[in-house]
Design an enzyme around this catalytic site. Structure first.
Site, PDB file in Angstrom:
ATOM      1  N   LYS A  72       0.841  -1.202   0.000  1.00  0.00           N
ATOM      2  CA  LYS A  72       0.000   0.000   0.000  1.00  0.00           C
ATOM      3  C   LYS A  72       0.880   1.258   0.000  1.00  0.00           C
ATOM      4  CE  LYS A  72      -3.302   2.448   2.883  1.00  0.00           C
ATOM      5  NZ  LYS A  72      -3.879   2.551   4.211  1.00  0.00           N
ATOM      6  N   HIS A 187       8.587   8.975  20.925  1.00  0.00           N
ATOM      7  CA  HIS A 187       9.268   9.324  22.173  1.00  0.00           C
ATOM      8  C   HIS A 187       8.381  10.104  23.121  1.00  0.00           C
ATOM      9  CE1 HIS A 187      13.257   9.930  24.275  1.00  0.00           C
ATOM     10  NE2 HIS A 187      13.291   8.686  23.833  1.00  0.00           N
ATOM     11  N   HIS A 222      16.313  20.101  19.752  1.00  0.00           N
ATOM     12  CA  HIS A 222      15.497  18.890  19.534  1.00  0.00           C
ATOM     13  C   HIS A 222      16.087  18.177  18.314  1.00  0.00           C
ATOM     14  CE1 HIS A 222      12.126  16.255  19.759  1.00  0.00           C
ATOM     15  NE2 HIS A 222      11.140  17.043  19.371  1.00  0.00           N
ATOM     16  N   LYS A 255      26.964  24.913  24.657  1.00  0.00           N
ATOM     17  CA  LYS A 255      26.135  23.701  24.567  1.00  0.00           C
ATOM     18  C   LYS A 255      26.760  22.784  23.537  1.00  0.00           C
ATOM     19  CE  LYS A 255      22.283  23.191  26.903  1.00  0.00           C
ATOM     20  NZ  LYS A 255      21.048  23.914  27.063  1.00  0.00           N
ATOM     21  N   MET A 257      26.026  19.930  21.079  1.00  0.00           N
ATOM     22  CA  MET A 257      24.828  19.336  20.496  1.00  0.00           C
ATOM     23  C   MET A 257      24.973  17.818  20.346  1.00  0.00           C
ATOM     24  SD  MET A 257      22.927  21.721  20.524  1.00  0.00           S
ATOM     25  CE  MET A 257      22.873  23.496  20.556  1.00  0.00           C
ATOM     26  N   GLY A 258      23.870  17.121  20.679  1.00  0.00           N
ATOM     27  CA  GLY A 258      23.919  15.657  20.631  1.00  0.00           C
ATOM     28  C   GLY A 258      24.207  15.043  21.989  1.00  0.00           C
ATOM     29  N   PHE A 259      24.273  15.880  23.034  1.00  0.00           N
ATOM     30  CA  PHE A 259      24.513  15.371  24.393  1.00  0.00           C
ATOM     31  C   PHE A 259      23.437  15.864  25.349  1.00  0.00           C
ATOM     32  CE2 PHE A 259      28.492  14.726  22.398  1.00  0.00           C
ATOM     33  CZ  PHE A 259      28.969  13.566  22.980  1.00  0.00           C
ATOM     34  N   HIS A 261      19.895  15.033  27.911  1.00  0.00           N
ATOM     35  CA  HIS A 261      18.509  14.707  27.598  1.00  0.00           C
ATOM     36  C   HIS A 261      17.600  15.221  28.697  1.00  0.00           C
ATOM     37  CE1 HIS A 261      14.955  12.506  26.338  1.00  0.00           C
ATOM     38  NE2 HIS A 261      15.537  12.481  25.160  1.00  0.00           N
ATOM     39  N   ARG A 270      18.872   4.513  22.695  1.00  0.00           N
ATOM     40  CA  ARG A 270      19.009   4.507  21.239  1.00  0.00           C
ATOM     41  C   ARG A 270      20.463   4.702  20.839  1.00  0.00           C
ATOM     42  NH1 ARG A 270      14.634   9.225  20.660  1.00  0.00           N
ATOM     43  NH2 ARG A 270      15.993   9.943  22.331  1.00  0.00           N
ATOM     44  N   ASP A 312      20.850  11.564  18.812  1.00  0.00           N
ATOM     45  CA  ASP A 312      21.313  12.339  17.658  1.00  0.00           C
ATOM     46  C   ASP A 312      22.807  12.241  17.377  1.00  0.00           C
ATOM     47  OD1 ASP A 312      18.922  13.382  16.723  1.00  0.00           O
ATOM     48  OD2 ASP A 312      18.914  14.991  18.194  1.00  0.00           O
ATOM     49  N   ARG A 356      -4.855  23.563  27.555  1.00  0.00           N
ATOM     50  CA  ARG A 356      -4.809  24.995  27.838  1.00  0.00           C
ATOM     51  C   ARG A 356      -4.362  25.147  29.292  1.00  0.00           C
ATOM     52  NH1 ARG A 356      -4.383  29.675  30.102  1.00  0.00           N
ATOM     53  NH2 ARG A 356      -5.490  31.419  29.096  1.00  0.00           N
TER      54      ARG A 356
HETATM   55  C1  LIG Z   1      16.152  13.525  19.671  1.00  0.00           C
HETATM   56  C2  LIG Z   1      16.314  14.654  20.608  1.00  0.00           C
HETATM   57  O1  LIG Z   1      15.631  15.619  20.504  1.00  0.00           O
HETATM   58  S1  LIG Z   1      17.434  14.472  21.870  1.00  0.00           S
HETATM   59  C3  LIG Z   1      17.909  16.099  22.337  1.00  0.00           C
HETATM   60  C4  LIG Z   1      18.706  16.735  21.256  1.00  0.00           C
HETATM   61  N1  LIG Z   1      19.238  18.024  21.705  1.00  0.00           N
HETATM   62  C5  LIG Z   1      20.557  18.221  21.909  1.00  0.00           C
HETATM   63  O2  LIG Z   1      21.387  17.355  21.766  1.00  0.00           O
HETATM   64  C6  LIG Z   1      20.948  19.611  22.298  1.00  0.00           C
HETATM   65  C7  LIG Z   1      21.959  19.623  23.428  1.00  0.00           C
HETATM   66  N2  LIG Z   1      21.323  19.260  24.672  1.00  0.00           N
HETATM   67  C8  LIG Z   1      20.597  20.135  25.379  1.00  0.00           C
HETATM   68  O3  LIG Z   1      20.487  21.332  25.059  1.00  0.00           O
HETATM   69  C9  LIG Z   1      19.899  19.632  26.631  1.00  0.00           C
HETATM   70  O4  LIG Z   1      20.594  18.566  27.192  1.00  0.00           O
HETATM   71  C10 LIG Z   1      18.453  19.218  26.339  1.00  0.00           C
HETATM   72  C11 LIG Z   1      17.698  20.354  25.608  1.00  0.00           C
HETATM   73  C12 LIG Z   1      18.401  17.986  25.486  1.00  0.00           C
HETATM   74  C13 LIG Z   1      17.758  18.940  27.662  1.00  0.00           C
HETATM   75  O5  LIG Z   1      17.653  20.136  28.346  1.00  0.00           O
HETATM   76  P1  LIG Z   1      17.433  20.189  29.915  1.00  0.00           P
HETATM   77  O6  LIG Z   1      16.517  19.123  30.338  1.00  0.00           O
HETATM   78  O7  LIG Z   1      17.059  21.569  30.237  1.00  0.00           O
HETATM   79  O8  LIG Z   1      18.894  19.885  30.412  1.00  0.00           O
HETATM   80  P2  LIG Z   1      19.382  19.535  31.856  1.00  0.00           P
HETATM   81  O9  LIG Z   1      18.375  19.982  32.873  1.00  0.00           O
HETATM   82  O10 LIG Z   1      19.820  18.141  31.867  1.00  0.00           O
HETATM   83  O11 LIG Z   1      20.684  20.428  32.014  1.00  0.00           O
HETATM   84  C14 LIG Z   1      21.456  20.291  33.168  1.00  0.00           C
HETATM   85  C15 LIG Z   1      22.735  21.023  33.002  1.00  0.00           C
HETATM   86  O12 LIG Z   1      23.542  20.409  32.028  1.00  0.00           O
HETATM   87  C16 LIG Z   1      23.912  21.333  31.038  1.00  0.00           C
HETATM   88  N3  LIG Z   1      23.802  20.673  29.759  1.00  0.00           N
HETATM   89  C17 LIG Z   1      22.787  19.882  29.328  1.00  0.00           C
HETATM   90  N4  LIG Z   1      23.040  19.473  28.083  1.00  0.00           N
HETATM   91  C18 LIG Z   1      24.228  20.008  27.728  1.00  0.00           C
HETATM   92  C19 LIG Z   1      25.006  19.951  26.574  1.00  0.00           C
HETATM   93  N5  LIG Z   1      24.570  19.248  25.509  1.00  0.00           N
HETATM   94  N6  LIG Z   1      26.177  20.598  26.542  1.00  0.00           N
HETATM   95  C20 LIG Z   1      26.607  21.311  27.592  1.00  0.00           C
HETATM   96  N7  LIG Z   1      25.902  21.405  28.733  1.00  0.00           N
HETATM   97  C21 LIG Z   1      24.723  20.775  28.796  1.00  0.00           C
HETATM   98  C22 LIG Z   1      22.860  22.424  31.101  1.00  0.00           C
HETATM   99  O13 LIG Z   1      23.369  23.646  30.596  1.00  0.00           O
HETATM  100  C23 LIG Z   1      22.579  22.460  32.554  1.00  0.00           C
HETATM  101  O14 LIG Z   1      23.604  23.202  33.197  1.00  0.00           O
HETATM  102  P3  LIG Z   1      23.244  24.423  34.133  1.00  0.00           P
HETATM  103  O15 LIG Z   1      22.358  23.836  35.179  1.00  0.00           O
HETATM  104  O16 LIG Z   1      24.558  24.894  34.577  1.00  0.00           O
HETATM  105  O17 LIG Z   1      22.529  25.376  33.211  1.00  0.00           O
HETATM  106  O1  LIG Z   2      12.188  13.191  24.321  1.00  0.00           O
HETATM  107  C1  LIG Z   2      12.766  14.245  24.058  1.00  0.00           C
HETATM  108  O2  LIG Z   2      12.703  15.274  24.780  1.00  0.00           O
HETATM  109  C2  LIG Z   2      13.614  14.368  22.862  1.00  0.00           C
HETATM  110  C3  LIG Z   2      13.907  13.060  22.202  1.00  0.00           C
HETATM  111  O3  LIG Z   2      14.807  12.355  22.565  1.00  0.00           O
HETATM  112  C4  LIG Z   2      13.050  12.652  21.097  1.00  0.00           C
HETATM  113  O4  LIG Z   2      12.066  13.323  20.791  1.00  0.00           O
HETATM  114  O5  LIG Z   2      13.348  11.612  20.481  1.00  0.00           O
END
Ligand SMILES: CC(=O)SCCNC(=O)CCNC(=O)[C@H](O)C(C)(C)COP(=O)(O)OP(=O)(O)OC[C@H]1O[C@@H](n2cnc3c(N)ncnc32)[C@H](O)[C@@H]1OP(=O)(O)O
Ligand SMILES: O=C([O-])CC(=O)C(=O)O
Length: 375
Positions: A72, A187, A222, A255, A257-259, A261, A270, A312, A356
């Protein structure tokens, strides 16, 4: 073990915002299940189309049901001419996530969802056309080629690679795409899915929900992180250089990126799966730089910050080794997560109350209005 996060109200963290029967995230620290099945088992043994069926239709398909479903989807792959014309007018330097958003929205004008009864049909159509939306625009704007949006590929992942590269992909690459699409499929209440549910809660149409979700996925915090991770990794020529610069970046509080959660506290389940496939692909292409650099960044992040790679990070090198341009990384996420988004829309519609919440007011006290000529 990493320390538990403080669950304050910011970002709605830790607050239950609704119910779902679709997935669990972070239970027992690091688990991820789709309708009760461990994602690692699904990635090891299932096909993406099986997982799509599980999410959208409620149960894993039988062999006959899977064959019918794939047949399909295969028949729904071509794009309407009007959509091709719109894609041809989108500039070459547009972000491909904007292309996906526009493609979804345009299809909604051509093949609207007139009743909620059509929700599964419309989702299957979007699932089948998304690879072509991305590749038709990419190949036309970058190479001046109007591609055939059909292929003989059996799977969605293989079909995407075929449209992108204009030839049959290798078995290994089809396998990795399959795994990747499974890992990204669902997720729980992540930002883009929650966006889709908020939109669905107003009783809006499916295309609006998915278009809104694509917009939310685009950001680098994200889905956009897989692209941003690639941009980081490819800056370095050696693990030593990567480690030295990472230390400087962390010192500056950049920040990475890729680290990290929002929900997982110890690891993202994953990651180990896609990391394994990224290693296999690195060996296949004889890579001696990107994978070791990725590992060095991974090690430094853990040693310095106790932060782990999320889904990621190793997706970046895996996609790169398959010859996928970096700018298409996040659109692939769309092709997969559409299944989770749509399943959440169905779930929201089945038991709806408009979403809301309330805001805590932190503005000025009530005051007297001053007419403009007296200000
Ligand atoms: C498939 C997906 O969507 S997975 C997510 C993909 N996004 C990324 O990889 C972007 C990088 N990561 C981030 O920005 C964050 O870890 C997020 C957005 C994923 C989660 O955000 P939060 O839940 O707010 O993070 P969390 O509460 O764990 O942060 C704790 C501390 O670690 C730090 N931290 C978290 N992630 C990172 C990072 N990737 N690099 C450096 N520092 C980081 C934060 O700055 C925070 O420090 P602070 O308290 O001094 O400000
Ligand atoms: O759950 C989240 O916040 C982000 C994530 O890992 C996803 O959407 O796959």
């Amino acid at each position: 073990m990493a320390e538990a996060k403080v669950l304050s109200g910011a970002g709605l963290r830790g607050q239950v915002a609704g119910q779902t029967a679709l997935s669990t995230v972070g239970q027992a620290g690091a688990g991820l299940t789709y309708r009760g099945y461990d994602v690692r088992d699904l990635a090891a043994t299932a096909e993406f189309e099986e997982v799509a069926y599980l999410l959208l239709y409620g149960e894993l398909p039988s062999q006959a049901e899977l064959a019918d479903y794939k047949h399909k989807l295969k028949g729904l792959r071509d794009l309407p001419q009007a959509l091709k014309e719109v894609l041809e007018r989108i500039p070459r330097d547009a972000h491909p996530m904007d292309v996906m958003r526009t493609g979804c929205s345009m299809l909604g004008t051509l093949e609207p969802e007139l009743t909620f009864e059509a929700q599964r049909e419309k989702t299957d159509r979007l699932l089948a056309v998304f690879p072509a939306v991305m590749c038709y625009w990419y190949r036309f704007s970058h190479h001046g080629v109007r591609i055939d949006c059909n292929s003989d590929e059996d799977t969605l992942g293989g079909h995407f690679l075929h449209l992108l590269h204009g030839k049959q992909p290798s078995e290994l690459h089809v396998k990795v795409m399959n795994v990747s699409l499974i890992l990204y499929a669902e997720h729980e209440f992540n930002a883009s899915t929650f966006t889709a549910r908020v939109c669905a809660s107003t009783l809006s149409d499916l295309y609006s929900c998915i278009t809104a979700a694509i917009g939310a996925l685009r950001g680098p915090l994200h889905g956009g992180a897989n692209e941003a991770a690639m941009e980081l990794i490819e800056r370095f020529q050696s693990p030593q250089e990567a480690t030295a610069e990472l230390l400087r970046m962390l010192e500056r509080k950049d920040k990475i990126m890729g680290f990290g959660h929002a929900i997982y506290k110890e690891s993202d389940p994953r990651n180990e799966v896609i990391k394994g496939w990224a290693k296999q692909l690195a060996d296949e292409v004889g890579d001696k730089v990107l994978y070791p650099v990725s590992e060095a960044i991974d090690k430094t992040m853990w040693e310095q910050k106790r932060l782990f790679p999320n889904a990621d990070f190793y997706h970046a090198s895996a996609y790169h080794f398959m010859g996928i341009p970096t700018k298409l990384f996040t659109p692939i996420f769309v092709c997969s997560r559409l299944t989770g988004w749509a399943a959440h829309v169905f779930e929201q519609r089945a038991n709806n109350r408009i979403i809301r919440p309330s805001a805590e007011y932190v503005g000025v006290e009530q005051r007297q209005f001053v007419p403009i000529e007296q200000r």
